[in-house]
Design a protein around this motif. Structure first.
Motif, PDB file in Angstrom:
ATOM      1  N   GLY A 139      77.438 -18.166  44.242  1.00  0.00           N
ATOM      2  CA  GLY A 139      77.613 -19.573  43.712  1.00  0.00           C
ATOM      3  C   GLY A 139      77.607 -20.252  44.715  1.00  0.00           C
ATOM      4  N   ILE A 140      76.160 -21.078  45.729  1.00  0.00           N
ATOM      5  CA  ILE A 140      75.731 -21.372  47.243  1.00  0.00           C
ATOM      6  C   ILE A 140      74.800 -22.593  47.492  1.00  0.00           C
ATOM      7  N   ARG A 141      76.152 -23.713  47.614  1.00  0.00           N
ATOM      8  CA  ARG A 141      74.333 -24.834  47.840  1.00  0.00           C
ATOM      9  C   ARG A 141      74.305 -24.537  49.308  1.00  0.00           C
ATOM     10  N   SER A 142      72.913 -25.151  49.224  1.00  0.00           N
ATOM     11  CA  SER A 142      72.319 -25.814  50.527  1.00  0.00           C
ATOM     12  C   SER A 142      72.128 -27.966  50.402  1.00  0.00           C
ATOM     13  N   TYR A 143      72.183 -27.887  50.967  1.00  0.00           N
ATOM     14  CA  TYR A 143      72.206 -29.556  51.691  1.00  0.00           C
ATOM     15  C   TYR A 143      70.979 -29.753  53.239  1.00  0.00           C
ATOM     16  N   SER A 144      70.299 -30.406  52.562  1.00  0.00           N
ATOM     17  CA  SER A 144      69.710 -31.169  53.836  1.00  0.00           C
ATOM     18  C   SER A 144      70.284 -32.076  54.901  1.00  0.00           C
ATOM     19  N   ASP A 145      69.662 -32.042  56.130  1.00  0.00           N
ATOM     20  CA  ASP A 145      70.441 -32.950  57.414  1.00  0.00           C
ATOM     21  C   ASP A 145      70.222 -33.757  56.429  1.00  0.00           C
ATOM     22  N   ALA A 146      69.492 -35.048  55.808  1.00  0.00           N
ATOM     23  CA  ALA A 146      70.012 -36.397  55.262  1.00  0.00           C
ATOM     24  C   ALA A 146      71.020 -36.017  54.768  1.00  0.00           C
ATOM     25  N   GLU A 147      70.740 -35.582  53.917  1.00  0.00           N
ATOM     26  CA  GLU A 147      72.567 -35.453  52.862  1.00  0.00           C
ATOM     27  C   GLU A 147      73.563 -34.784  53.617  1.00  0.00           C
ATOM     28  N   VAL A 148      74.118 -34.203  54.487  1.00  0.00           N
ATOM     29  CA  VAL A 148      74.482 -34.201  55.264  1.00  0.00           C
ATOM     30  C   VAL A 148      75.337 -35.432  56.338  1.00  0.00           C
ATOM     31  N   LEU A 162      76.591 -25.425  59.508  1.00  0.00           N
ATOM     32  CA  LEU A 162      75.456 -23.966  58.617  1.00  0.00           C
ATOM     33  C   LEU A 162      74.414 -25.338  57.571  1.00  0.00           C
ATOM     34  N   TYR A 163      75.044 -26.248  56.493  1.00  0.00           N
ATOM     35  CA  TYR A 163      74.483 -26.910  55.695  1.00  0.00           C
ATOM     36  C   TYR A 163      74.343 -26.203  54.587  1.00  0.00           C
ATOM     37  N   ARG A 164      75.293 -24.928  54.105  1.00  0.00           N
ATOM     38  CA  ARG A 164      75.108 -24.134  53.397  1.00  0.00           C
ATOM     39  C   ARG A 164      76.772 -24.222  53.001  1.00  0.00           C
ATOM     40  N   MET A 165      76.860 -23.910  51.688  1.00  0.00           N
ATOM     41  CA  MET A 165      78.339 -24.006  51.240  1.00  0.00           C
ATOM     42  C   MET A 165      78.705 -23.131  49.894  1.00  0.00           C
ATOM     43  N   HIS A 166      80.170 -22.490  50.144  1.00  0.00           N
ATOM     44  CA  HIS A 166      79.824 -21.314  48.955  1.00  0.00           C
ATOM     45  C   HIS A 166      81.433 -22.662  48.286  1.00  0.00           C
ATOM     46  N   CYS A 167      80.776 -22.495  46.974  1.00  0.00           N
ATOM     47  CA  CYS A 167      81.081 -23.597  46.484  1.00  0.00           C
ATOM     48  C   CYS A 167      82.012 -23.099  44.514  1.00  0.00           C
TER      49      CYS A 167
END
Length: 452
Positions: free
Chosen positions: A299-308, A272-277
């Protein structure tokens, strides 16, 4: 500045001034002391500072207390003495009087509380730093829970954060560059603003419910839009048992729970590239069939494809014992400082031997891992003492701060659940590798990239 804001400012400014005095006195007193005495004195100062910050923040509702709670979860950012003192802020906060809660609900939803709800329990069943939760019944008879944000919390958010940051900086707690401080506190500030926006949380709840829809054993409360606003969030009542009760169930049930918690975090990150943190145990409830109820999607954090992809590469290098690749990943993540100081491979291998054990990664651990008797956290503390001379070459990273918090929190959830489980097949599934790789490839027999 309002009267209440002025009082908050004075209380926080007083804390900062007191800490500044202690830091100066400590520095002057130990000018001529040897290294060991200075380290001991600094540890005692950090303990004292941590307690003072925790006591001051604990008296104050709102964003400033939430800052303390967030800080306590970032153990790689703050000295252990400060993080330990701040941990007491994780406990439930005292409740706000019902009259203020009633006024907030009516102001936000634009109608009398008796019209909005057939029943609204005056006593909250949970109270935290920025709001509290009440059970209620809608006019149609549906049981719901109502999350009510405390009045004016959002107005004090930024000034509270600035004061806490100043206190930490004066105390010498933030041993990092100004640029890194800016990145870390921007992350904390964004996390705070997200948690204060219940419209955003309602959106998150819908997104994550859709993502996990195929797993009927993972329950996410449904948003009641007609009774929600930026500061009020009404959800379907989804009940379960706390972690302490789930810990008494058979291991077969606990394995189902552990598997769901793993999919909950890893699935969100890698797919999903988004996470319950915020994996605090209070944000989950459990049922005897192995189902998991998940709460609090602020508290949700989104991540880019490059980060994942970088996180995935880092995990693969760790499993393969490729310390050269691992170090390059740490440089890319801004965790390893770019300098000419060499760090021996044995340093990384020691950390891999401890960190990969709970995942049942051979040769570090083979077969099911008993989280209930895990010594990994003690081994980490012991390893930190022997690794001190290299710690100056590492720094916290804004990119991994929330991820570290989440992985650490889920580790503790499994420890407190007391489950015995082999997680290596789940690791292999998310990293797209054969199970045999997660069960036995070390640095000596590293496969080529083409075989992964």
């Amino acid at each position: 500045m309002s009267n209440s804001s002025g009082k908050r400012f004075l209380k926080l400014a007083g804390m900062t001034a007191s800490i500044a005095g202690k830091a100066a006195k400590n520095s002057f007193k130990h000018l001529s002391s040897d290294e060991e005495k200075r380290l001991q004195a600094r540890s005692e100062l950090m303990q004292d500072v941590g307690l003072q910050i925790a006591d001051t923040l604990g008296e104050m509702k709102g964003a400033v207390m939430k800052v303390g709670q967030i800080a306590s979860q970032y153990k790689d950012v703050f000295p252990p003495e400060v993080a330990a003192a701040l941990e007491k802020l994780q406990k439930d906060a005292p409740a706000m009087p019902y009259s203020q809660i009633k006024a907030q609900v009516e102001r936000e939803l634009g109608a009398p509380i008796d019209t909005l709800f057939a029943r609204f329990e005056e006593q909250p069943f949970a109270a935290a730093s920025i709001g509290q939760v009440h059970k209620a019944t809608l006019p149609n008879g549906d049981s719901v829970v109502v999350k009510v944000q405390y009045p004016d919390v959002d107005k004090n958010c930024d000034s509270d954060l600035k004061q806490v940051r100043m206190a930490l900086r004066i105390a010498g707690v933030l041993n990092m560059s100004r640029e890194l401080q800016e990145q870390l506190f921007a992350e904390i500030r964004q996390s705070l603003h997200d948690e204060l926006d219940y419209i955003k949380e309602a959106h998150n709840l819908r997104v994550f419910a859709a993502f996990h829809a195929d797993d009927t054993g993972l329950i996410i409360p449904r948003v009641i839009s007609s009774h929600s606003s930026k500061r009020i969030l009404t959800l379907s009542e989804e009940m379960g048992q706390p972690l302490s009760v789930a810990a008494t169930w058979d291991n077969e049930i606990k394995q189902k729970i552990a598997t769901r918690l793993f999919h909950f975090t890893a699935g969100q990150l890698f797919e999903l590239y988004r996470m319950h943190c915020d994996p605090h145990p209070g944000n989950f409830a459990f049922r005897p069939d192995g189902s998991v109820v998940a709460y609090d999607f602020g508290g949700i954090r989104s991540y880019s494809d490059a980060e994942v992809q970088l996180f995935k590469r880092f995990a693969l290098h760790a499993i393969k014992g490729d310390v050269t690749g691992l170090e390059q990943d740490l440089v890319t993540l801004s965790i390893r400082r770019e300098d000419d100081k060499n760090i021996p491979g044995e340093f990384y291998e020691s950390w891999l031997a401890v960190g990969l054990k709970p995942l049942s990664i051979a040769p570090y651990h083979s077969g099911p891992f008993d989280f209930g008797s895990s010594q990994v956290h003690h081994e980490v503390m012991a390893l930190m003492k022997t690794s001190l001379k290299y710690f100056g070459q590492f720094q916290p990273s804004a990119a991994t701060m929330m991820l570290d918090r989440t992985i650490s929190g889920q580790y503790w959830n499994l420890v407190n659940l007391g489950v015995t489980i082999d997680l290596s097949p789940l690791v292999a599934e998310y990293l797209d590798i054969p199970t045999t790789l997660s069960n036995g490839v070390g640095a000596a027999d590293t496969p080529s990239e083409s075989t992964i």
